[in-house]
Design a protein around this motif. Structure first.
Motif, mmCIF file in Angstrom:
data_model
loop_
_atom_site.group_PDB
_atom_site.id
_atom_site.type_symbol
_atom_site.label_atom_id
_atom_site.label_comp_id
_atom_site.label_asym_id
_atom_site.label_seq_id
_atom_site.Cartn_x
_atom_site.Cartn_y
_atom_site.Cartn_z
ATOM 1 N N GLU A 1 0.781 -1.100 0.056
ATOM 2 C CA GLU A 1 -0.016 -0.045 -0.018
ATOM 3 C C GLU A 1 0.903 1.276 0.098
ATOM 4 O OE1 GLU A 1 -0.253 -2.482 2.258
ATOM 5 O OE2 GLU A 1 -1.717 -3.488 1.056
ATOM 6 N N PHE A 2 1.900 1.103 0.872
ATOM 7 C CA PHE A 2 2.500 2.357 0.978
ATOM 8 C C PHE A 2 3.531 2.668 -0.566
ATOM 9 C CE2 PHE A 2 6.955 4.068 1.828
ATOM 10 C CZ PHE A 2 6.582 5.153 2.276
ATOM 11 N N VAL A 3 4.061 1.724 -1.027
ATOM 12 C CA VAL A 3 4.604 1.946 -2.260
ATOM 13 C C VAL A 3 3.767 2.238 -3.461
ATOM 14 C CG1 VAL A 3 6.090 0.635 -4.143
ATOM 15 C CG2 VAL A 3 6.421 0.210 -1.835
ATOM 16 N N ARG A 4 2.539 1.977 -3.465
ATOM 17 C CA ARG A 4 1.556 2.383 -4.497
ATOM 18 C C ARG A 4 1.101 3.675 -3.986
ATOM 19 N NH1 ARG A 4 -1.705 -1.896 -3.873
ATOM 20 N NH2 ARG A 4 -0.513 -3.244 -5.170
ATOM 21 N N HIS A 5 1.161 4.066 -2.833
ATOM 22 C CA HIS A 5 0.838 5.321 -2.380
ATOM 23 C C HIS A 5 2.093 6.304 -3.040
ATOM 24 C CE1 HIS A 5 0.069 8.914 0.139
ATOM 25 N NE2 HIS A 5 1.329 9.035 0.248
ATOM 26 N N ILE A 6 3.195 6.241 -2.617
ATOM 27 C CA ILE A 6 4.437 6.833 -3.149
ATOM 28 C C ILE A 6 4.323 6.860 -4.777
ATOM 29 C CG2 ILE A 6 6.959 6.727 -3.466
ATOM 30 C CD1 ILE A 6 6.328 7.111 -0.732
ATOM 31 N N MET A 7 4.069 5.758 -5.483
ATOM 32 C CA MET A 7 3.992 5.813 -6.922
ATOM 33 C C MET A 7 2.840 6.656 -7.472
ATOM 34 S SD MET A 7 4.679 1.802 -7.937
ATOM 35 C CE MET A 7 6.232 1.083 -7.990
ATOM 36 N N ASN A 8 1.752 6.623 -6.762
ATOM 37 C CA ASN A 8 0.799 7.725 -7.256
ATOM 38 C C ASN A 8 0.848 9.083 -6.738
ATOM 39 O OD1 ASN A 8 -0.476 5.397 -8.388
ATOM 40 N ND2 ASN A 8 -1.899 4.999 -6.514
ATOM 41 N N ASN A 9 1.670 9.366 -6.056
ATOM 42 C CA ASN A 9 1.693 10.649 -5.391
ATOM 43 C C ASN A 9 2.942 11.550 -5.670
ATOM 44 O OD1 ASN A 9 -0.772 11.399 -3.858
ATOM 45 N ND2 ASN A 9 -0.379 9.186 -3.447
#
Lengths: 431, 431
Positions: free
Chosen positions: A203-211
């Motif tokens: 979730e954290f990595v996806r959050h970074i990728m999306n932001n």
């Protein structure tokens, strides 16, 4: 300093760092190794604080184990630094050279990327590995470690900073950031930071990728597959599937889905179930699987789930094409293996599966920088550009074109006074 | 088909394309060359329609010139395809190989990236170049051309599609999209499209970069510099600066700012002004420059402006360090040149200027795929990862790790039954 000031200092330092010799950088690494050894009691003391606090906060046992940074771990990271020192300088290597015309010579030469932002999980050894990899490759680094390891990370970053500045590295090449709001700020610094490498929960990595507009190298999911072809050696297949699933379940290169050719399913599934049962693996099977062995039912969601646990989804497929299609649809481009005796089928699978790591007759668990012989890794990438799979030193390197002339102008070529030679030479950049 | 269906088809086709042999792809390229020749009258007719319509719409003369696609342009693109055919297949090359242990062999092998979305300006030859580069490198491509060239692009894309499908390429590997709303949709397809390459106005490219999660390769600005060091040969410096600024002003590798060492400014500025005046270049100088030659005043904005016109901003600096600092602050990482007789200063400049192309004693206008000898280029990249500078075939290529075992499992290594060898071999991928 606020985040922008830190990022600007890192950018300025990265320019200086890019021009330092391999010897200079190695001397700094030697000093880091020396100071880690000298100040090991401080490190162990800081780590004890983190462990005590985390125990009180009821951190789970496996995380506590990863957090522990004792004398033997310190010896490990020092060994790691020594092997890093022994590697050739990745910067300043001439990749190709072309004589465009007489006296006009083009060189493609490796250089650092610039400023790398790294966000990583609890293990404090990651801080040492990542920052020394960045130093060796001439990159500035902004580090955000897990809050559980706060005290350990602080002392480690301080030792590395002190030791490297003392050895002549530029001020600001390494900075530690500690708060979540600093991370949010960091993700906006696309003018100064060139690459973000997140290592943490999906979730954290996806959050970074999306932001962030900054390029991100890493992986969110690790949905890895084993495919057992009709002609597979059943003993070998059982061994590889069991290892891929159970050797260490909480990691991205563990298998999550098993695909089985329908022609071998009747013989193979009971055999693999016996081994998986011993390890306590819950099997979730498609309808056909349930016709052969007793399992829970898999739903569509199972094909897209990274369990990171003792659970394996199992599907029977008609043939290899269906397996490849399933993997390319539901997989995460991480690591996928085929078990077969047929060389041509293996070649085809390895070519058609669109993943960074594609394996024939071995466990998915091998996809790892250490096992690949990279010494250390900054992470595993599932992106399709720049670097794929386990990323070591060379994922932190890029190139620039250096052109040497002697008063050459383009007008002479567009007016046909001169013509290009474009002769490949095999020369190193000469100045 | 809607945009998502097009993208899914392109993704499926890219898997098939990635496994095709170099011979197959070359046969398809030969058929493209043949069909372009055979159907040249249709192309010229379609182009005539575009030219007529654009003339009526008062398209500017230089753009009309770029839009024109006549017999000689067709011959050029056919020549381009033939030289592309003569290049080795970039796919399936073994980059490195390591024996991890007996019978466990790791290979890093080149492969296509997957699906490339390309948005390009008016020149119809770009469509042919880009799509044939994608084919040679085994990538599917989604093309959006300029609306001025609508009819020409349609017939060209149709001919390429027909010729390649006839030669056995997978359906859907090439698609043309025509509307702006399709472009917006395309930018959201990060599940299917692996890389976007925009070629167009700065604002447009920046818009793309800010509005997609898909990696973008390209450049928004081209703020290129010439720096004249104190010891420069004045004649050479005048020649290089004049060429860098005026050889073709409307392009990204034209110089926009001239930096001059204060020690040579008194001699150099009057000399260069004389040449620039002849070419009709407006000079905007800093205060010190205005003390030597008669110019308009430069403001802070000038240092950050890409004029793409007969305008040059000029600044006097104390030394090379100040020049490098200026370039790294205001430049766009595209192309920057130093004019000096001093080899050590040149080496330092080329190392410390953080741009994709760094030049010594030659014009900034050389940074171009054709001049570099790449045959064709998909664009010029100012990003810091994956590919920098002019990008040819190899910017469309990535790699995957292929691991061949014989029942190898990780448990044997973590329990120390076996140990890794990590022996570098120099073998090609064998299957």
């Amino acid at each position: 300093m606020n985040m922008q000031e830190i990022a600007i200092k890192a950018k300025d330092a990265s320019i200086k760092l890019s021009a330092l010799s391999g010897e200079m950088k190695n001397r700094a690494l030697e000093n880091v190794a020396k100071k880690l050894q000298e100040r090991k009691n401080e490190i162990i003391e800081a780590n004890r604080e983190d462990l005590l606090r985390s125990e009180k906060e009821n951190l789970a046992a496996p995380l506590l184990k990863r957090l522990k940074f004792d004398e033997s771990k310190i010896a490990d990271v020092i060994d790691g630094i020594k092997s890093l020192i022994s590697l050739p300088d990745p910067v300043g290597k001439t990749i190709s050279s072309t004589e465009l015309d007489e006296g006009l010579e083009l060189y493609r030469v490796t250089c650092p990327i610039g400023v790398i932002g790294i966000i990583f999980e609890s293990r404090p050894d990651a801080l040492v590995q990542i920052s020394t990899l960045c130093l060796k490759s001439g990159n500035s680094v902004l580090l955000k470690g897990g809050s559980e390891a706060r005290e350990t990370n602080r002392i480690l970053a301080k030792i590395i900073e002190d030791a490297t500045i003392e050895a002549g590295m530029p001020q600001g090449w390494i900075s530690q950031i500690e708060t979540r709001s600093d991370v949010s700020e960091m993700l906006k610094m696309d003018g100064y930071i060139d690459l973000i490498i997140p290592r943490g929960s999906n979730e954290f990595v996806r959050h970074i990728m999306n932001n962030s507009k900054i390029p991100v190298m890493g992986h969110a999911d690790g949905i890895c597959h084993c495919y057992v072809e009709e002609d597979a050696d059943i003993d070998m297949a059982v061994k590889i599937v069991t290892d891929s699933k159970t050797q260490y379940v909480a990691v991205c290169n563990a298998a999550e889905t098993l695909l089985v050719n329908e022609k071998i399913a009747g013989d193979f599934l009971p055999a693999v179930k016996q081994q998986l049962d011993k390890k306590g693996v819950e099997i979730r099977g498609c309808e056909k699987v349930q016709g052969i062995i007793d399992t829970k039912a898999a739903t569509m969601d199972d094909w897209a789930t990274e369990y990171l646990d003792y659970i394996l989804s199992v599907k029977i497929v008609k043939n290899m094409d269906e397996a490849i299609e399933h993997i390319n649809r539901y997989g995460s481009g991480h690591t996928d293996a085929i078990i077969t005796k047929d060389k041509n089928k293996a070649a085809s699978f390895l070519s058609l599966v669109d993943s960074g790591n594609v394996f024939w007759n071995c466990s998915t668990r091998f996809s790892d920088g250490f096992r690949y012989g990279f010494g250390a890794e900054v992470g595993i990438s599932t992106s399709k550009i720049h670097a794929r799979g386990p990323v070591g030193l060379d994922g932190l390197i890029i190139y620039k074109y250096k052109l040497i002339g002697n008063g050459h102008i383009v007008d002479d070529y567009s007016t046909h006074v001169k013509t290009f030679k474009h002769k490949k030479t095999h020369k190193n950049f000469p100045i």
